[in-house]
Design an enzyme around this catalytic site. Structure first.
Site, PDB file in Angstrom:
ATOM      1  N   CYS A   1       0.255   2.861   6.090  1.00 29.69           N
ATOM      2  CA  CYS A   1       0.706   1.538   6.534  1.00 29.69           C
ATOM      3  C   CYS A   1       0.655   0.578   5.355  1.00 29.69           C
ATOM      4  O   CYS A   1      -0.051   0.825   4.383  1.00 29.69           O
ATOM      5  CB  CYS A   1      -0.208   1.017   7.640  1.00 29.69           C
ATOM      6  SG  CYS A   1      -1.913   0.840   7.081  1.00 29.69           S
TER       7      CYS A   1
ATOM      8  N   HIS B   1      -9.947   1.872  -1.287  1.00 26.42           N
ATOM      9  CA  HIS B   1      -8.496   1.707  -1.246  1.00 26.42           C
ATOM     10  C   HIS B   1      -7.968   0.770  -2.338  1.00 26.42           C
ATOM     11  O   HIS B   1      -7.769  -0.411  -2.096  1.00 26.42           O
ATOM     12  CB  HIS B   1      -8.135   1.188   0.156  1.00 26.42           C
ATOM     13  CG  HIS B   1      -6.712   0.829   0.378  1.00 26.42           C
ATOM     14  ND1 HIS B   1      -5.661   1.522  -0.185  1.00 26.42           N
ATOM     15  CD2 HIS B   1      -6.151  -0.169   1.117  1.00 26.42           C
ATOM     16  CE1 HIS B   1      -4.532   0.968   0.184  1.00 26.42           C
ATOM     17  NE2 HIS B   1      -4.797  -0.063   0.969  1.00 26.42           N
TER      18      HIS B   1
ATOM     19  N   CYS C   1       0.817  -1.233   0.000  1.00 27.33           N
ATOM     20  CA  CYS C   1       0.000   0.000   0.000  1.00 27.33           C
ATOM     21  C   CYS C   1       0.836   1.261   0.000  1.00 27.33           C
ATOM     22  O   CYS C   1       0.313   2.357  -0.155  1.00 27.33           O
ATOM     23  CB  CYS C   1      -0.939  -0.009   1.189  1.00 27.33           C
ATOM     24  SG  CYS C   1      -2.070  -1.372   1.099  1.00 27.33           S
TER      25      CYS C   1
HETATM   26  C1  LIG Z   1      -2.401  -4.080   1.261  1.00 28.02           C
HETATM   27  C2  LIG Z   1      -1.605  -3.231   2.175  1.00 28.02           C
HETATM   28  O1  LIG Z   1      -0.402  -3.063   1.908  1.00 28.02           O
HETATM   29  C3  LIG Z   1      -2.098  -2.628   3.463  1.00 28.02           C
HETATM   30  C4  LIG Z   1      -3.542  -2.225   3.610  1.00 28.02           C
HETATM   31  O2  LIG Z   1      -4.015  -1.190   3.226  1.00 28.02           O
HETATM   32  S1  LIG Z   1      -4.479  -3.245   4.477  1.00 28.02           S
HETATM   33  C5  LIG Z   1      -6.098  -3.113   3.847  1.00 28.02           C
HETATM   34  C6  LIG Z   1      -6.309  -4.186   2.898  1.00 28.02           C
HETATM   35  N1  LIG Z   1      -7.727  -4.299   2.646  1.00 28.02           N
HETATM   36  C7  LIG Z   1      -8.368  -5.367   3.029  1.00 28.02           C
HETATM   37  O3  LIG Z   1      -7.828  -6.262   3.634  1.00 28.02           O
HETATM   38  C8  LIG Z   1      -9.826  -5.369   2.664  1.00 28.02           C
HETATM   39  C9  LIG Z   1     -10.617  -5.815   3.813  1.00 28.02           C
HETATM   40  N2  LIG Z   1     -12.020  -5.817   3.464  1.00 28.02           N
HETATM   41  C10 LIG Z   1     -12.728  -6.949   3.260  1.00 28.02           C
HETATM   42  O4  LIG Z   1     -12.198  -8.054   3.264  1.00 28.02           O
HETATM   43  C11 LIG Z   1     -14.221  -6.806   3.026  1.00 28.02           C
HETATM   44  O5  LIG Z   1     -14.491  -5.548   2.483  1.00 28.02           O
HETATM   45  C12 LIG Z   1     -15.013  -6.995   4.343  1.00 28.02           C
HETATM   46  C13 LIG Z   1     -14.850  -8.435   4.830  1.00 28.02           C
HETATM   47  C14 LIG Z   1     -14.572  -6.034   5.426  1.00 28.02           C
HETATM   48  C15 LIG Z   1     -16.503  -6.708   4.111  1.00 28.02           C
HETATM   49  O6  LIG Z   1     -16.933  -7.426   3.003  1.00 28.02           O
HETATM   50  P1  LIG Z   1     -18.499  -7.606   2.702  1.00 28.02           P
HETATM   51  O7  LIG Z   1     -19.173  -8.268   3.840  1.00 28.02           O
HETATM   52  O8  LIG Z   1     -18.569  -8.205   1.345  1.00 28.02           O
HETATM   53  O9  LIG Z   1     -18.992  -6.098   2.666  1.00 28.02           O
HETATM   54  P2  LIG Z   1     -20.281  -5.488   2.027  1.00 28.02           P
HETATM   55  O10 LIG Z   1     -21.208  -6.564   1.522  1.00 28.02           O
HETATM   56  O11 LIG Z   1     -19.889  -4.439   1.085  1.00 28.02           O
HETATM   57  O12 LIG Z   1     -20.946  -4.772   3.255  1.00 28.02           O
HETATM   58  C16 LIG Z   1     -21.633  -5.494   4.264  1.00 28.02           C
HETATM   59  C17 LIG Z   1     -22.793  -4.631   4.737  1.00 28.02           C
HETATM   60  O13 LIG Z   1     -22.252  -3.457   5.348  1.00 28.02           O
HETATM   61  C18 LIG Z   1     -22.938  -2.332   4.852  1.00 28.02           C
HETATM   62  N3  LIG Z   1     -22.029  -1.183   4.945  1.00 28.02           N
HETATM   63  C19 LIG Z   1     -20.755  -1.100   4.492  1.00 28.02           C
HETATM   64  N4  LIG Z   1     -20.250   0.102   4.770  1.00 28.02           N
HETATM   65  C20 LIG Z   1     -21.218   0.800   5.403  1.00 28.02           C
HETATM   66  C21 LIG Z   1     -21.287   2.114   5.920  1.00 28.02           C
HETATM   67  N5  LIG Z   1     -20.251   2.968   5.868  1.00 28.02           N
HETATM   68  N6  LIG Z   1     -22.453   2.514   6.498  1.00 28.02           N
HETATM   69  C22 LIG Z   1     -23.520   1.669   6.579  1.00 28.02           C
HETATM   70  N7  LIG Z   1     -23.492   0.409   6.100  1.00 28.02           N
HETATM   71  C23 LIG Z   1     -22.363  -0.015   5.517  1.00 28.02           C
HETATM   72  C24 LIG Z   1     -23.287  -2.728   3.425  1.00 28.02           C
HETATM   73  O14 LIG Z   1     -24.360  -1.960   2.920  1.00 28.02           O
HETATM   74  C25 LIG Z   1     -23.673  -4.152   3.599  1.00 28.02           C
HETATM   75  O15 LIG Z   1     -25.010  -4.206   4.056  1.00 28.02           O
HETATM   76  P3  LIG Z   1     -26.027  -5.329   3.487  1.00 28.02           P
HETATM   77  O16 LIG Z   1     -25.417  -6.646   3.911  1.00 28.02           O
HETATM   78  O17 LIG Z   1     -27.307  -4.989   4.163  1.00 28.02           O
HETATM   79  O18 LIG Z   1     -26.015  -5.141   2.011  1.00 28.02           O
END
Ligand SMILES: CC(=O)CC(=O)SCCNC(=O)CCNC(=O)[C@H](O)C(C)(C)COP(=O)(O)OP(=O)(O)OC[C@H]1O[C@@H](n2cnc3c(N)ncnc32)[C@H](O)[C@@H]1OP(=O)(O)O
Length: 422
Positions: free
Chosen positions: A409, A379, A90
């Site tokens: 990070c 992201h 990242c």
């Molecule tokens: C790579 C690097 O070097 C370093 C880094 O940056 S680390 C970061 C790396 N990124 C990651 O690891 C990504 C991690 N994220 C994930 O794995 C997935 O997004 C997660 C497991 C967190 C969620 O996945 P998901 O369950 O498919 O999410 P999603 O279906 O979109 O949302 C679930 C619910 O939350 C709700 N929701 C999401 N954001 C919301 C918000 N801000 N407000 C209200 N509701 C929200 C959605 O509407 C959805 O509701 P429904 O089930 O009623 O439709």
């Protein structure tokens, strides 16, 4: 030898899109090209030979080993513009800016583009080692029978593609699982995380309404705004979301974690002389940067906390305190990682326990991610650094003076910090 000042003179990105939404048909080259073309048009770079273009994608297909050069060849830049691929999880976007910036500082080039892209919707799948071996052997066999024999050797399950999960190879945990441990270890509450997430969306919505992104984001493939941005979110809604990584006792949810994302960004850097000759205002200067690593196999809670050390070293070199900045851009991979990082920086006892000499100072929260952060923008790994540099450079340019602090990070226990000045 005297070094030159490194100026940020331009930026462009395409809207970021949640994986498998607006850019589900596009690959790394398509997204990066759209971002670079927007930059080239805005700053009238058509036909120009730039010093270098550097950047990358965290995840690439094997055919994309020279992704940046291939993409540059498809732009209207002079094809004599050299390019190279860099990858640092990242931190990629920031590392690309440091790479180009250092060459400008040393007088090796007078301008360049730092860029990053991530096409998660078009992510490559791995094949099982058994299938790979069988296919390679089949390729060498002369007879049809020999080929067939090799192709029949893997079991049915070996034919299944292995999808990307983002696991840390050394721990077997995904980032969210590591950060769940971080939240518990550093006592970061669910409410604090949800409040930070909500603020991120509110700040970005306001910035869009005020036109802040009008000259920064060019529409692409039918999308004109980051489509992760939610105007309908609230603390009530966020507090009802189920934990995503520790279903029983977790506090990280889809609302306070970034989703997998597609997107691309680019930043134009130059010497002051080149900026003047090309009639471009200096938006801000890159003055300091620091990269740090951290042990995270024994200390699983610290995977995304390497910026804690990067900031300490950088501030020492800059002779500054953490409180001395007008703006803070801290990458919100997860709300919990931002809150844990700040907690360590600000708390003397915790800072010393972590290995710092002392706390680094306080961050005025009203100056943090004022135009929204990664929780709202989402992201696309390698493109996040460019979004952040551009946002901070524009903020400082609009203010007319001041200093801004960046912290990102990254996977594998690394992190980068940077100071921009106007
Ligand atoms: C790579 C690097 O070097 C370093 C880094 O940056 S680390 C970061 C790396 N990124 C990651 O690891 C990504 C991690 N994220 C994930 O794995 C997935 O997004 C997660 C497991 C967190 C969620 O996945 P998901 O369950 O498919 O999410 P999603 O279906 O979109 O949302 C679930 C619910 O939350 C709700 N929701 C999401 N954001 C919301 C918000 N801000 N407000 C209200 N509701 C929200 C959605 O509407 C959805 O509701 P429904 O089930 O009623 O439709």
């Amino acid at each position: 030898m005297e070094t030159k000042k490194v100026a940020i003179v331009g930026y462009n990105r395409i809207p970021f899109a949640r994986m498998n939404t607006a850019y589900s048909e596009q690959g790394n080259q398509d997204l990066l090209l759209a971002s670079l073309n927007g930059l080239i048009d805005r700053y009238r770079l058509k036909g120009k030979r730039l010093g270098e273009v550097a950047g990358g994608a965290v995840i690439k297909h094997i055919s994309e080993s020279n992704l940046i050069r291939e993409t540059v060849m498809n732009t209207t830049l002079d094809p004599a513009t050299p390019a190279c691929d860099l990858q640092q999880a990242c931190d990629t976007g920031i590392e690309a800016a440091i790479y180009i910036g250092n060459k400008i500082a040393l007088g090796q080039i007078d301008c360049g583009i730092a860029c990053g892209v991530e096409a998660m919707s078009n992510i490559p799948f791995e094949s099982s080692p058994r299938l790979r071996k069988a296919l390679l052997k089949a390729n060498k066999e002369k007879s049809a029978f020999g080929k067939l024999k090799q192709l029949l050797s893997p079991k049915l399950k070996d034919w299944m593609p292995i999808p990307y999960k983002g696991q840390e190879p050394k721990t077997g945990l995904v980032m969210g699982e590591h950060t769940e441990i971080t939240a518990k270890y550093y006592n970061i509450s669910r409410q604090e995380q949800d409040e930070l997430a909500l603020k991120s969306h509110q700040n970005m919505a306001k910035a869009y309404d005020e036109g802040f992104f009008d000259d920064m984001v060019t529409p692409a493939f039918g999308l004109d705004k980051d489509n992760n941005l939610r105007r309908d979110s609230s603390i009530e809604k966020l507090s009802q979301l189920k934990p995503a990584f520790d279903k029983q006792n977790g506090t990280l949810t889809a609302g306070n974690s970034t989703p997998f994302t597609d997107g691309a960004s680019a930043v134009l850097l130059a010497s002051e002389e080149w900026a003047k000759a090309n009639d471009l205002p200096v938006l801000a200067y890159i003055s300091f940067s620091e990269l740090a690593g951290i042990e995270y196999v024994e200390n699983k809670q610290d995977l995304l906390l390497a910026p804690v050390f990067a900031a300490e070293r950088m501030l020492k070199k800059a002779g500054m305190n953490l409180s001395d900045f007008d703006y803070y851009e801290i990458h919100e991979a997860f709300a919990a990682q931002v809150l844990a990082t700040i907690k360590i920086w600000e708390n003397d006892e915790l800072a010393k326990k972590f290995g710092l000499e002392k706390a680094l100072g306080k961050i005025d929260r009203s100056k943090l991610n004022v135009k929204g952060g990664s929780l709202a923008a989402a992201h696309p790994f390698a493109a996040t650094g460019g979004r952040i540099i551009a946002t901070l450079a524009k903020l400082l340019h609009e203010k007319g003076s001041g200093k801004g602090f960046i912290s990102i990070c990254a996977a594998r226990g690394q992190g980068v910090t940077m100071i921009l000045e106007k």
